[in-house]
Scaffold this motif. Structure first.
Motif, PDB file in Angstrom:
ATOM      1  N   MET A 139       3.438   4.470   8.014  1.00 52.40           N
ATOM      2  CA  MET A 139       2.343   5.264   7.474  1.00 52.40           C
ATOM      3  C   MET A 139       1.449   4.431   6.571  1.00 52.40           C
ATOM      4  N   ALA A 140       2.054   3.552   5.793  1.00 54.34           N
ATOM      5  CA  ALA A 140       1.263   2.682   4.919  1.00 54.34           C
ATOM      6  C   ALA A 140       0.353   1.781   5.738  1.00 54.34           C
ATOM      7  N   ALA A 141       0.887   1.236   6.824  1.00 55.84           N
ATOM      8  CA  ALA A 141       0.071   0.372   7.681  1.00 55.84           C
ATOM      9  C   ALA A 141      -1.041   1.168   8.355  1.00 55.84           C
ATOM     10  N   GLU A 142      -0.735   2.406   8.794  1.00 52.14           N
ATOM     11  CA  GLU A 142      -1.737   3.245   9.455  1.00 52.14           C
ATOM     12  C   GLU A 142      -2.874   3.589   8.506  1.00 52.14           C
ATOM     13  N   LEU A 143      -2.529   3.860   7.220  1.00 54.30           N
ATOM     14  CA  LEU A 143      -3.533   4.274   6.240  1.00 54.30           C
ATOM     15  C   LEU A 143      -4.121   3.101   5.457  1.00 54.30           C
ATOM     16  N   THR A 144      -3.600   1.893   5.740  1.00 55.19           N
ATOM     17  CA  THR A 144      -4.026   0.665   5.038  1.00 55.19           C
ATOM     18  C   THR A 144      -3.933   0.847   3.532  1.00 55.19           C
ATOM     19  N   ILE A 145      -2.760   1.270   3.064  1.00 50.35           N
ATOM     20  CA  ILE A 145      -2.478   1.404   1.638  1.00 50.35           C
ATOM     21  C   ILE A 145      -1.129   0.767   1.360  1.00 50.35           C
ATOM     22  N   ALA A 146      -0.770   0.684   0.108  1.00 45.45           N
ATOM     23  CA  ALA A 146       0.506   0.097  -0.263  1.00 45.45           C
ATOM     24  C   ALA A 146       1.649   1.029   0.126  1.00 45.45           C
ATOM     25  N   ARG A 147       2.775   0.425   0.536  1.00 45.20           N
ATOM     26  CA  ARG A 147       3.935   1.227   0.923  1.00 45.20           C
ATOM     27  C   ARG A 147       4.445   2.071  -0.235  1.00 45.20           C
ATOM     28  N   SER A 148       4.330   1.548  -1.451  1.00 42.33           N
ATOM     29  CA  SER A 148       4.818   2.274  -2.623  1.00 42.33           C
ATOM     30  C   SER A 148       4.049   3.585  -2.818  1.00 42.33           C
ATOM     31  N   THR A 149       2.780   3.625  -2.377  1.00 41.47           N
ATOM     32  CA  THR A 149       1.989   4.846  -2.497  1.00 41.47           C
ATOM     33  C   THR A 149       2.580   5.954  -1.617  1.00 41.47           C
ATOM     34  N   VAL A 150       2.992   5.593  -0.407  1.00 47.14           N
ATOM     35  CA  VAL A 150       3.615   6.558   0.491  1.00 47.14           C
ATOM     36  C   VAL A 150       4.992   6.955  -0.032  1.00 47.14           C
ATOM     37  N   THR A 151       5.721   5.983  -0.564  1.00 45.85           N
ATOM     38  CA  THR A 151       7.065   6.263  -1.084  1.00 45.85           C
ATOM     39  C   THR A 151       7.028   7.305  -2.196  1.00 45.85           C
ATOM     40  N   VAL A 152       6.042   7.212  -3.085  1.00 49.78           N
ATOM     41  CA  VAL A 152       5.914   8.188  -4.173  1.00 49.78           C
ATOM     42  C   VAL A 152       5.700   9.592  -3.598  1.00 49.78           C
ATOM     43  N   ALA A 153       4.859   9.723  -2.565  1.00 50.86           N
ATOM     44  CA  ALA A 153       4.617  11.028  -1.933  1.00 50.86           C
ATOM     45  C   ALA A 153       5.890  11.581  -1.313  1.00 50.86           C
ATOM     46  N   TYR A 154       6.649  10.725  -0.622  1.00 41.43           N
ATOM     47  CA  TYR A 154       7.890  11.157   0.009  1.00 41.43           C
ATOM     48  C   TYR A 154       8.915  11.596  -1.036  1.00 41.43           C
ATOM     49  N   GLU A 155       8.965  10.879  -2.157  1.00 39.84           N
ATOM     50  CA  GLU A 155       9.906  11.248  -3.212  1.00 39.84           C
ATOM     51  C   GLU A 155       9.593  12.628  -3.769  1.00 39.84           C
ATOM     52  N   SER A 156       8.311  12.977  -3.848  1.00 38.63           N
ATOM     53  CA  SER A 156       7.935  14.313  -4.311  1.00 38.63           C
ATOM     54  C   SER A 156       8.378  15.379  -3.306  1.00 38.63           C
ATOM     55  N   LEU A 157       8.204  15.106  -2.022  1.00 41.82           N
ATOM     56  CA  LEU A 157       8.643  16.045  -0.987  1.00 41.82           C
ATOM     57  C   LEU A 157      10.151  16.239  -1.017  1.00 41.82           C
TER      58      LEU A 157
END
Length: 485
Positions: A42-60
């Motif tokens: 997802m990070a590669a698809e959105l061209t953002i840092a992996r940690s940004t996606v990880t924070v969202a997943y942790e909230s879910l």
């Protein structure tokens, strides 16, 4: 699967990913147990840092919307009941888009939405008789064919081998002598009629149809802007003298009139061909179930009698095989060949290649002819049983229309109106018995149709007894008397 997330114009990227995934879970787009994309992907698809996606997943995960399994990934939690997503029409506050008025006059079919234990609906073949094992084999061969290996588009007219097989089949079974170049493969009879109408009709042109007759073609022609005029039927078929002189096209079912069941006489066929020549009109011959004949001498198709290129012959495999295959064909005169191919192209380019290749092999191996012989014996027995059952048990309620072809028989109600027949049909369906009905133009009585393709032979007698019960119940209902002036 890939999950679409939009971050355009957003600043709180982790929060936006969390909110969009959460909403997809709540409205059912992401189902319980479904795997979420890995954070790295997802990070590669959105061209953002992996940690940004990880924070969202942790909230879910923290709020219970998702669960995590080490080494397997992150999944939608089962504890949230998915809601049906709201349609755009309910969310929108703008005015609804207007459609053409003709679509308010056309209804979607509901005839087959409810199963019936005693299925007397017309036009239904017996799916249990379909040669599934042989069909699986020819489909497997089709998947290994050159056409599938090439993976390219087919000719709009259809698979060459299938067109040749169809030409041979109707040449033998119906004496229709044609070249494969005259055959166009379609997705059912309805598409064949649509293509012919696109080729021939301008808005406001007149199309003549049988009355009573099959309603979907009438709806189709109306939707294309044509004027549809019903022409009465008598014991010899379409009354040629009643045809409107301005008709550019006439649609008929001469071998087994739908719904009444009689065959058009030879003299009437010749009169219709002569009328078409005088009026520069085209005849569409819908030969939908003539493969099943249980008595009498077969009459020549209009196409065989035609000497001036006025007839388009339409056939289907929906009755002989299965409606689910959506395979049919039309034989067009040379003057219409190029235009019909173009119309097929702009409609859907071509019919599914695998099904066409499979059917070509099925016919060429003789499997189709063997299947027709087998089911004809069974349908003949059911036809005789149903005919005798109606004569013996319903003589005080209906008059049977003689018929020796096809998959259904018809009868005129002696005194029951269309309202009565529909009430009987509704009550019968409650008891698991399905029948068809139709109005008789200009008469207070109505007609009913009883098919024998979809009902097991052993169930016919019991089904007729239940239907007789429904007629008896209706007969006991007090008739409303007109109010005194």
């Amino acid at each position: 699967m890939a999950f679409h997330i939009s971050l355009v114009g957003r600043t709180d990227l982790s929060g936006e990913i969390y909110r969009q995934i959460r909403q997809a879970i709540l409205d059912g787009r992401l189902r319980p147990g479904e795997r979420l994309p890995p954070t790295r992907e997802m990070a590669a698809e959105l061209t953002i840092a992996r940690s940004t996606v990880t924070v969202a997943y942790e909230s879910l995960l923290a709020e219970g919307y998702a669960t995590s399994h080490t080494g397997a990934g992150t999944f939608v939690s089962h504890q949230f009941e998915a809601k049906r997503p709201a349609s755009k029409s309910r969310r929108s506050t703008t005015r609804a888009i207007r459609v053409r008025g003709v679509w308010q006059t056309i209804s979607l079919p509901a005839f087959f939405l409810r199963a019936a234990h005693f299925d007397f609906r017309p036009g239904v073949p017996d799916a249990s008789l379909f040669p599934h094992r042989t069909w699986r084999r020819v489909v497997a061969c089709a998947l290994r064919s050159h056409e599938m290996a090439a993976g390219i588009y087919e000719s709009p007219a259809g698979n060459r081998d299938l067109r040749a097989a169809i030409a041979r089949h109707i040449g033998v079974s119906r004496s229709v002598s044609v070249s494969p170049d005259d055959v166009i493969v379609t997705n059912g009879t309805q598409q064949a009629l649509d293509i012919i109408a696109r080729v021939l009709l301008e808005p406001g042109d007149v199309v003549a149809v049988e009355k009573p007759g099959y309603s979907p073609p009438k709806d189709l022609f109306k939707a294309l802007g044509a004027r549809v005029i019903g022409v009465p039927i008598d014991s010899e078929g379409l009354v040629v003298e009643a045809l409107p002189g301005e008709a550019k096209m006439v649609c008929v079912t001469p071998s087994h009139q739908f719904p009444l069941g009689m065959a058009m006489s030879l003299s009437r066929r010749r009169a219709l061909l002569a009328w078409a020549e005088r009026n520069n009109a085209v005849i569409v011959e819908d030969d939908y179930d003539s493969e099943f004949r249980f008595g009498g001498r077969p009459l020549e198709p209009l196409q065989t009698l035609d000497t001036t290129g006025r007839v388009v012959y339409v056939g289907t495999f929906s009755k002989t095989l299965l409606p689910a295959l959506r395979l049919a064909f039309m034989v067009v005169p040379p003057s219409l060949r190029e235009a019909t191919c173009k119309a097929k192209f702009v409609t859907d380019w071509h019919t599914a290649i695998i099904a066409q290749a499979a059917l070509a092999r099925f016919i060429d191996e003789g499997a189709f002819a063997r299947h027709i012989r087998k089911v004809s014996r069974i349908y003949s027995e059911r036809h005789e049983m149903l005919t005798e059952g109606i004569k013996s048990n319903f003589g005080d309620y209906v008059d049977l229309v003689p018929s020796s072809t096809g998959l259904h028989i018809a009868a005129y109600a002696r005194s029951a109106s269309l309202h009565d027949i529909n009430a009987i049909a509704s009550r019968a369906l409650e008891l698991g018995v399905a029948i068809g009905s139709f109005p008789l133009e200009g008469k207070p009585q109505a007609g009913l149709m009883l098919g024998y393709g979809g009902i097991e032979t052993a169930r016919i007698d019991e089904g007729l007894k239940l239907l007789r019960r429904c007629f008896d119940e209706r007969e006991r209902v007090p008739r409303r008397r007109p109010k005194a002036a």
